[in-house]
Design an enzyme around this catalytic site. Structure first.
Site, PDB file in Angstrom:
ATOM      1  N   ARG A   1       0.871  -1.176   0.000  1.00  0.00           N
ATOM      2  CA  ARG A   1       0.000   0.000   0.000  1.00  0.00           C
ATOM      3  C   ARG A   1       0.908   1.227   0.000  1.00  0.00           C
ATOM      4  NH1 ARG A   1       2.620   1.819   3.710  1.00  0.00           N
ATOM      5  NH2 ARG A   1       1.138   3.508   3.759  1.00  0.00           N
ATOM      6  N   GLY A   2       0.272   2.395  -0.123  1.00  0.00           N
ATOM      7  CA  GLY A   2       1.040   3.624  -0.267  1.00  0.00           C
ATOM      8  C   GLY A   2       1.084   3.974  -1.734  1.00  0.00           C
ATOM      9  N   ALA A   3       0.693   5.202  -2.066  1.00  0.00           N
ATOM     10  CA  ALA A   3       0.486   5.555  -3.466  1.00  0.00           C
ATOM     11  C   ALA A   3       1.695   5.260  -4.359  1.00  0.00           C
ATOM     12  CB  ALA A   3       0.062   7.025  -3.565  1.00  0.00           C
TER      13      ALA A   3
ATOM     14  N   ARG B   1      -7.726  -0.445  -6.780  1.00  0.00           N
ATOM     15  CA  ARG B   1      -8.001   0.621  -5.809  1.00  0.00           C
ATOM     16  C   ARG B   1      -8.216   1.917  -6.585  1.00  0.00           C
ATOM     17  NH1 ARG B   1      -4.578   0.837  -0.517  1.00  0.00           N
ATOM     18  NH2 ARG B   1      -6.578   1.674   0.179  1.00  0.00           N
TER      19      ARG B   1
ATOM     20  N   GLN C   1      -1.548   1.876   9.973  1.00  0.00           N
ATOM     21  CA  GLN C   1      -0.272   2.060   9.274  1.00  0.00           C
ATOM     22  C   GLN C   1       0.752   2.793  10.141  1.00  0.00           C
ATOM     23  OE1 GLN C   1      -3.267   2.773   7.919  1.00  0.00           O
ATOM     24  NE2 GLN C   1      -3.327   2.291   5.737  1.00  0.00           N
TER      25      GLN C   1
ATOM     26  N   ASP D   1      -2.303  10.691  -1.895  1.00  0.00           N
ATOM     27  CA  ASP D   1      -2.727   9.658  -2.851  1.00  0.00           C
ATOM     28  C   ASP D   1      -3.141  10.260  -4.183  1.00  0.00           C
ATOM     29  OD1 ASP D   1      -3.156   8.375  -0.030  1.00  0.00           O
ATOM     30  OD2 ASP D   1      -2.987   6.746  -1.488  1.00  0.00           O
TER      31      ASP D   1
ATOM     32  N   ASN E   1      -5.733  12.065   0.768  1.00  0.00           N
ATOM     33  CA  ASN E   1      -4.755  11.247   1.489  1.00  0.00           C
ATOM     34  C   ASN E   1      -5.524  10.408   2.498  1.00  0.00           C
ATOM     35  OD1 ASN E   1      -1.993  10.468   2.021  1.00  0.00           O
ATOM     36  ND2 ASN E   1      -2.118  11.619   3.933  1.00  0.00           N
ATOM     37  N   LYS E   2      -4.823   9.555   3.198  1.00  0.00           N
ATOM     38  CA  LYS E   2      -5.421   8.628   4.173  1.00  0.00           C
ATOM     39  C   LYS E   2      -6.461   9.327   5.047  1.00  0.00           C
ATOM     40  CE  LYS E   2      -4.946   5.223   4.428  1.00  0.00           C
ATOM     41  NZ  LYS E   2      -5.933   4.364   3.717  1.00  0.00           N
TER      42      LYS E   2
END
Lengths: 346, 346
Positions: B45-47, B85, B192, B233, B243-244
């Site tokens: 995960r993580g853009a 996603r 995370q 993101d 973002n998250k």
């Protein structure tokens, strides 16, 4: 109705809030030390419920004390209970109420003193439910119809003797015929929202949606939320509010999005001896509450943690404080003084 | 250095981020479907890391495709990876980069096409580390010395091919000799921050303190935090940042307390086709991520959940966007267009 705490001949009975919602277990505290432990370990939590537990703890302590040297034992009982948690002022309010009564009873026998203190503790419990219903009556008109209410932590039946403060307003609004639903922040680290608020609302058939704490801003920004209602652990003379960690963030996000932010609390939560919230002691709890969830490790070994259990919301973010004696608005220094002066008006 | 993702002859190797920090397990994806699953289930995960994984997913898909009817298979591979996603634009950036290359190679043999696509995917991975080091160089001067940096989620080595975006700035500031420490929001529901950011910083000996998400406001208000740095993101043309989930709340609380709020992200995170953040699709993930933690149920049976994985922070809360090509400030519509135009200047 959910029974949070109850005086019984065999002791102080509490629903174990560390086990909910997976298990409904009642524990019986048979000494003031066991009551103190229950408060400390959050078997019982929520400012008004802690006030009731403290009063019952004093009563059971005196009941089991020796008749000889009662004054010294009484001081020790009160000191032990007062040492359990620092932030919720209702704890000290409950103990002080028992202290005042005890001081007026010292000419009586141990048996008579015990009977009076037990009766008083039961009265504190019963009054708390009436207080919450009055908070509900004052608060219900503030709740927009056909709207979603956001709440943080659990200021419900489980945080009180019954009915709840913030959730008391929700219940009263529902009883008044309003169509509302509740968004409940899960409220890390102890998960009072996920474990207690959702459970309580399910019990009453009030629609509830669970979100993580960090989603509150998203939904406040979305226009979905009609108002925020939370409880309080201590309110300073100027209206600054100490409440469960995260309340401050919700309040700022509510104001930023023009959503009213209401605090529902009994007058016993006021601490007019403190000019503002900077003087409220904030409890820091164990790291394991953050690194572990239900006993399962989440963070790496050796993780450094900060775990303040409360924060302070400055009065400028508070739309109104709803009490059993009416609704206080800014300037709070005046409106709260007036509420406190309305003695016996419940 | 932590290796998030690696091309090997036997497949695409990733550290399983659902198992960290308790277990360091590497999984090998041997087909594009396995890469897609790994993205979907957040093994990776993580853009920026998703962008790399997508490129490698395309490469392994073509490697295993039949030489006959390659165009149709190529489309199916890209479509499957694109469906994993919706929010992080780097996913589509990675796929589009492979598509453009593929379009230029169609005169070559299957073997030659495969070699070129594999080489490109490895290049995307290597470039990402260089990009992050450049982000760090641009960002380090913005970090106040002798201060605490607050970050949300994990925008570190694990969210990228290595070094990190937000944590890249932290690493670069440390390498520049600054004395800093990091407060890491735990970042529910996937944790995370607790699981990945703390682990990564421990690895590098950078002091880290874990807090729950709802404590961020308290510490921003306390004066403890010198600046906030987060990843992104997707960034719209006007500087609105997806973002998250929870980033928006942190940004509002930072602004309210006059703490600079920085976003660190590669230019591949820009989506200049979107005028503002309201057009960014927000992924909603499964309820169980909220009701259960590491497989253990927290909320009652039948709990209704909302679980948006991201939120959008309006540009007015963003102090600056730190990219590998420099630092963009308001008005972002102009500054981001300029960054995007600086092609090849890394």
């Amino acid at each position: 109705m959910i029974q949070t705490i109850l005086w019984k001949p065999e002791g102080v009975v509490m629903i174990d809030q560390t086990r909910l919602p997976l298990e409904e277990i009642y524990v019986t505290c048979q000494s003031y030390q066991e009551v103190a432990d229950a408060i400390r370990t959050m078997v019982i939590r929520g400012a008004p419920a802690i006030g009731v537990a403290a009063a019952m703890g004093v009563a059971i302590g005196v009941q089991q004390a020796d008749a000889a040297g009662l004054d010294a034992q009484f001081e020790a009982i009160c000191a032990e209970l007062a040492s359990t948690r620092p932030t919720a002022v209702n704890l000290f309010w409950g103990i002080d109420r028992m202290k005042r009564l005890y001081a007026s009873l010292r000419h009586l026998s141990h048996r008579e003193i015990t009977e009076r203190l037990v009766a008083e503790a039961i009265l504190v419990c019963e009054e708390d439910i009436e207080i919450n219903k009055a908070i509900g009556r004052h608060g219900a008109p503030l709740v927009p119809d056909n709207s979603t209410i956001l709440t943080h932590c659990n200021a419900g039946a489980l945080a009180t003797a019954g009915y709840g403060t913030a959730l008391g307003v929700v219940r009263a609004a529902v009883e008044a015929g309003k169509t509302i639903d509740v968004f409940s922040d899960e409220t890390r680290p102890f998960l009072q929202g996920a474990r207690l608020t959702v459970w309580e609302l399910q019990h009453d058939g009030i629609p509830a949606t669970l979100i993580t704490d960090n989603m509150a801003g998203h939904f406040l920004h979305s226009g979905r939320i009609g108002c925020v209602i939370v409880g309080a652990d201590r309110i300073a003379a100027n209206g600054d509010v100490a409440n469960k960690i995260g309340t401050y963030g919700v309040a700022v996000l509510a104001k930023e999005n023009n959503v009213p932010f209401y605090v529902a609390a009994p007058v016993s939560t006021l601490d007019l001896t403190l000019p503002d919230g900077t003087h409220i002691p904030i409890e820091e709890r164990a790291s394991a509450e953050v690194t572990h969830i239900q006993g399962v490790r989440m963070a790496p070994e050796g993780t450094v943690v900060r775990n303040p259990a409360f924060d302070v919301t400055p009065n400028r973010y508070v739309t109104a404080i709803i009490s059993e004696r009416g609704v206080a608005r800014a300037p709070f220094t005046e409106s709260l003084r007036e509420l406190a002066a309305k003695r016996g008006s419940l």
